[in-house]
Design an enzyme around this catalytic site. Structure first.
Site, mmCIF file in Angstrom:
data_model
loop_
_atom_site.group_PDB
_atom_site.id
_atom_site.type_symbol
_atom_site.label_atom_id
_atom_site.label_comp_id
_atom_site.label_asym_id
_atom_site.label_seq_id
_atom_site.Cartn_x
_atom_site.Cartn_y
_atom_site.Cartn_z
ATOM 1 N N PHE A 158 -25.364 -27.131 -35.442
ATOM 2 C CA PHE A 158 -25.199 -28.562 -35.186
ATOM 3 C C PHE A 158 -26.419 -28.980 -34.369
ATOM 4 O O PHE A 158 -26.802 -28.297 -33.414
ATOM 5 C CB PHE A 158 -23.895 -28.839 -34.433
ATOM 6 C CG PHE A 158 -23.644 -30.308 -34.234
ATOM 7 C CD1 PHE A 158 -23.177 -31.084 -35.276
ATOM 8 C CD2 PHE A 158 -23.903 -30.911 -33.016
ATOM 9 C CE1 PHE A 158 -22.958 -32.459 -35.096
ATOM 10 C CE2 PHE A 158 -23.698 -32.272 -32.835
ATOM 11 C CZ PHE A 158 -23.228 -33.037 -33.881
ATOM 12 N N ASP B 84 -21.487 -21.059 -29.454
ATOM 13 C CA ASP B 84 -20.931 -22.403 -29.464
ATOM 14 C C ASP B 84 -19.637 -22.361 -30.276
ATOM 15 O O ASP B 84 -19.659 -22.078 -31.478
ATOM 16 C CB ASP B 84 -21.941 -23.370 -30.091
ATOM 17 C CG ASP B 84 -21.422 -24.804 -30.150
ATOM 18 O OD1 ASP B 84 -20.184 -24.992 -30.207
ATOM 19 O OD2 ASP B 84 -22.241 -25.732 -30.165
ATOM 20 N N TYR C 163 -12.317 -31.748 -28.111
ATOM 21 C CA TYR C 163 -11.724 -32.892 -28.826
ATOM 22 C C TYR C 163 -11.453 -32.609 -30.294
ATOM 23 O O TYR C 163 -11.001 -33.498 -31.002
ATOM 24 C CB TYR C 163 -12.574 -34.153 -28.663
ATOM 25 C CG TYR C 163 -14.062 -33.998 -28.835
ATOM 26 C CD1 TYR C 163 -14.627 -33.882 -30.101
ATOM 27 C CD2 TYR C 163 -14.898 -33.973 -27.734
ATOM 28 C CE1 TYR C 163 -15.995 -33.757 -30.249
ATOM 29 C CE2 TYR C 163 -16.266 -33.842 -27.870
ATOM 30 C CZ TYR C 163 -16.816 -33.732 -29.133
ATOM 31 O OH TYR C 163 -18.163 -33.597 -29.264
ATOM 32 N N LYS C 164 -11.733 -31.416 -30.750
ATOM 33 C CA LYS C 164 -11.452 -31.073 -32.147
ATOM 34 C C LYS C 164 -10.093 -30.367 -32.193
ATOM 35 O O LYS C 164 -9.052 -31.004 -32.049
ATOM 36 C CB LYS C 164 -12.593 -30.221 -32.698
ATOM 37 C CG LYS C 164 -13.952 -30.944 -32.672
ATOM 38 C CD LYS C 164 -15.056 -30.034 -33.209
ATOM 39 C CE LYS C 164 -16.430 -30.659 -33.020
ATOM 40 N NZ LYS C 164 -16.639 -31.865 -33.834
ATOM 41 N N ARG D 279 -16.059 -33.168 -45.849
ATOM 42 C CA ARG D 279 -15.439 -32.160 -44.979
ATOM 43 C C ARG D 279 -13.950 -32.452 -44.837
ATOM 44 O O ARG D 279 -13.551 -33.595 -44.576
ATOM 45 C CB ARG D 279 -16.049 -32.193 -43.572
ATOM 46 C CG ARG D 279 -17.484 -31.797 -43.499
ATOM 47 C CD ARG D 279 -17.893 -31.455 -42.051
ATOM 48 N NE ARG D 279 -17.407 -32.417 -41.077
ATOM 49 C CZ ARG D 279 -17.576 -32.285 -39.762
ATOM 50 N NH1 ARG D 279 -18.202 -31.228 -39.267
ATOM 51 N NH2 ARG D 279 -17.112 -33.206 -38.944
#
Lengths: 429, 429
Positions: free
Chosen positions: B147, B216, B241-242, B390
């Site tokens: 990312f 990560d 937050y995922k 996704r």
């Protein structure tokens, strides 16, 4: 209220005289509150019968926040979920809320971005400033009286950019700055003493020497006019949980002077500061403008609580706030002079209005115990090591009656907790 | 559901046969939901009739959050105000919530601290790791498929410490690491493809070469077992937050291996990481332990929302989550093979369970328009440039019926939005 009330006068132990004077002071406080054009703003906050003089540490709760955050959580997060990044304006919150803070600190729109902690913003500002400074610079100056985190972070920034750090008292910066100085990092108001530093004068002196001015506004923003644009300040940071009432640990902000924004190279070039954040480009291209001060995904709940909290300022002039702030601290100092036992406390906050922020700090032996006593009686200030009582005056919701009561209760606590006798001299003499 | 369902099979345009097969798939999905031991956890979230497959971007709202935050705002901030820093446990929230995340990522207590954004934590981890590496190190390796923010921040960290950055595909790291490598920063699950990288193997290879492993976990924590302690990972970061459902932009975390904690030198040594934060010492002395990963004042509203969100994990085993995640993604791939027009989509997510995270990414022409069509019909995934759809599978609340419906609607949208014909060849041939 006087411009320079002088050292607090000795007060006798409670006597019919003092009680009569107290009655007079209470009546005077009530008149001041009646005449206060900002008095009605208190209703915008959730307050109770506590005399809360710690808004310079954590501002009181604005009434608009609970409802707004309930909606953010239930509807924007709970129902719209991911769509809220665009539909509820989450993505642009850091700049939008920056623009809401901007008028309070004398900045035009597009110069303030909200996010991260003050410490992280100090790092961005100091490294960014060093990178904009002249090649021959070898040092940065740091306010020798700074709140510690600024000094720690400035040392890290200097270490990582190969510069030296020189601590200098704010009043000495104009004399100490040299052509080798990249920048000075200075607190606008001293967290401990409440002293207001000369932002226009120090900024001008720094510029005359070719250095940048980086100001920490934690203890001034929302309490007094700052005038960042007018005084050509280069970079500034501040927290939002003191006089801006954003809530515990609410996000801090970064100001970058307009003409420097596109020269600003962040040491924290997170994807939110990319020119095309959703382009997923492995190479970093910074956005133009203040967006460059962003780092990672913005912390929406805290940002939007802050945004709602800032609504209390809608029709408020920061000049009126300053006028009331000085009247409150003057009146508090007068009351302390009246009520405190002789010689028991000493104000380390300057009496000169031009040098005073919006708090009064009193040096006092056994200060920790004294503050405990105050809090037990419903007067909340705070205590800073080793011997300072701090009383913050938040003009949006602090009344003159609060100021009188705090001083009167302080007098009572001080009489109950007399000064410790000096220890007998030991072998060391 | 099969271990390796293979390339999606061509599907005919809707026909009575396909409709019969769809009815069978729906019935099968219902049976799988009935047999799902985690099915009841869905009630811990606020969900509606949207098929929400974007929990790998923003997790759904846990039901416990609104009430908890209402209390934090009204009582802890509004009534107790400054006292809450001690009385409501605000001050220790970063470590306490870190300990709540720890079991989900295979860490013992005292190894995870919550606060700041992922980007800021990447900076801490990479600079901190470089400072712990051998003197002769000249480079860091960065996941070439990362990312983007990790790459941007790693480059900044390397620039500020005088090292070079070398992008390397995760599968090549074991071969590419040398004795000059300080560390490698690797994504556990690829944000774009959903591929799971070999954390144990890469970590071992890095250690064998004397380098540190920095992971990560943004796209793995809460979706599959990580085993940080077991695999001797040195440093790790992740967002919350995922799959951890902490809310939009909720604070990230930093993991530091126990034996390295007191060697960790933060590039962001804010006052919260000081051994005596209230000592107001102008000199920095780092705290022992994971507290060293803190920076500034913690962001309490967002932290406590996350804390309440983490309660959904109380009686949940991450191994059960992994089992369901693989079953969901297998089933979704089977359904896509059944419903999608032939050759219209291609999974870039590995079929091999050992290489799969908890999302399915489908390459598809006109992907942006296809995702818009899905969202209009109540199936929410997301789109990543240039051509990837996704679909995130969040085992705590995604059902097999969700998976079937998403694939079926995808088939409908794809039939409405056929592949663009190739442009006729121009002059250039």
């Amino acid at each position: 209220m006087s411009e320079s009330p002088g050292t607090p006068e000795p007060a006798e132990a409670p006597s019919p005289d003092v009680e009569a004077q107290a009655a007079q002071q209470v009546a005077h406080a009530r008149r001041l509150d009646t005449d206060d054009p900002l008095a009605a703003l208190r209703d915008r906050f959730t307050l109770d019968d506590v005399t809360y003089l710690d808004g310079n540490s954590l501002g009181a709760l604005p009434r608009a926040v609970p409802g707004r955050i309930a909606d953010v959580i239930a509807r924007e997060w709970g129902e719209l979920r991911i769509r809220s990044w665009t539909e509820s304006g989450w993505w642009t919150a850091p700049e939008r809320i920056g623009d809401k803070i901007a008028p309070l600190i004398g900045a035009a729109p597009g110069r303030v971005v909200v996010g991260d902690s003050t410490s992280v913003n100090v790092f961005k500002a100091v490294v960014g400033g060093i990178r904009m400074a002249g090649k021959g610079c070898t040092e940065i100056l740091v306010d020798a009286t700074t709140f510690p985190t600024d000094g720690y972070i400035a040392r890290s920034a200097a270490r990582m950019t190969g510069l030296a750090v020189r601590p200098v008292e704010p009043a000495r910066i104009s004399d100490e700055v040299t052509e080798r100085t990249a920048l000075a990092l200075v607190n606008h108001v001293d967290y401990r003493t409440g002293a207001l530093n000369d932002l226009p004068g120090i900024t001008h002196a720094l510029h005359s020497a070719g250095a940048l001015a980086v100001w920490d506004l934690c203890h001034s923003a929302g309490a007094l006019p700052v005038g960042l644009d007018a005084h050509h300040v280069d970079l500034a940071v501040g927290c939002t949980y003191k006089y801006l009432n954003g809530g515990p640990g609410s996000p801090a902000y970064l100001y970058i002077r307009e003409s420097l924004q596109n020269r600003f190279e962040s040491p924290l070039p997170g994807w939110n500061s990319h020119a095309e954040p959703f382009g997923m480009d492995p190479n970093y291209t910074p956005a133009d403008g203040i967006v460059r001060g962003r780092v990672g995904t913005p912390d929406i709940l805290s940002l939007l609580a802050l945004e709602a909290a800032l609504d209390v300022w809608e029709d408020v002039s920061i000049e009126d706030v300053r006028t009331k702030s000085l009247a409150l601290t003057d009146f508090f100092l007068d009351c302390v002079a009246l009520y405190a036992p002789p010689g028991r406390v000493r104000s380390v906050t300057p009496y000169d209005h031009r040098r005073r922020g919006s708090q009064v700090s009193l040096e006092c032996s056994r200060a920790g115990g004294v503050m405990d006593g105050l809090i037990r009686r419903g007067v909340v200030g705070d205590f800073r090591e080793p011997d300072v009582l701090r009383f913050g005056f938040t003009p949006l919701y602090t009344s003159f009656v609060d100021a009188e009561r705090a001083a009167r209760v302080l007098g009572e606590v001080l009489r109950e907790l007399p000064e410790e006798q000096p220890e007998p001299a030991g072998d060391g003499g």
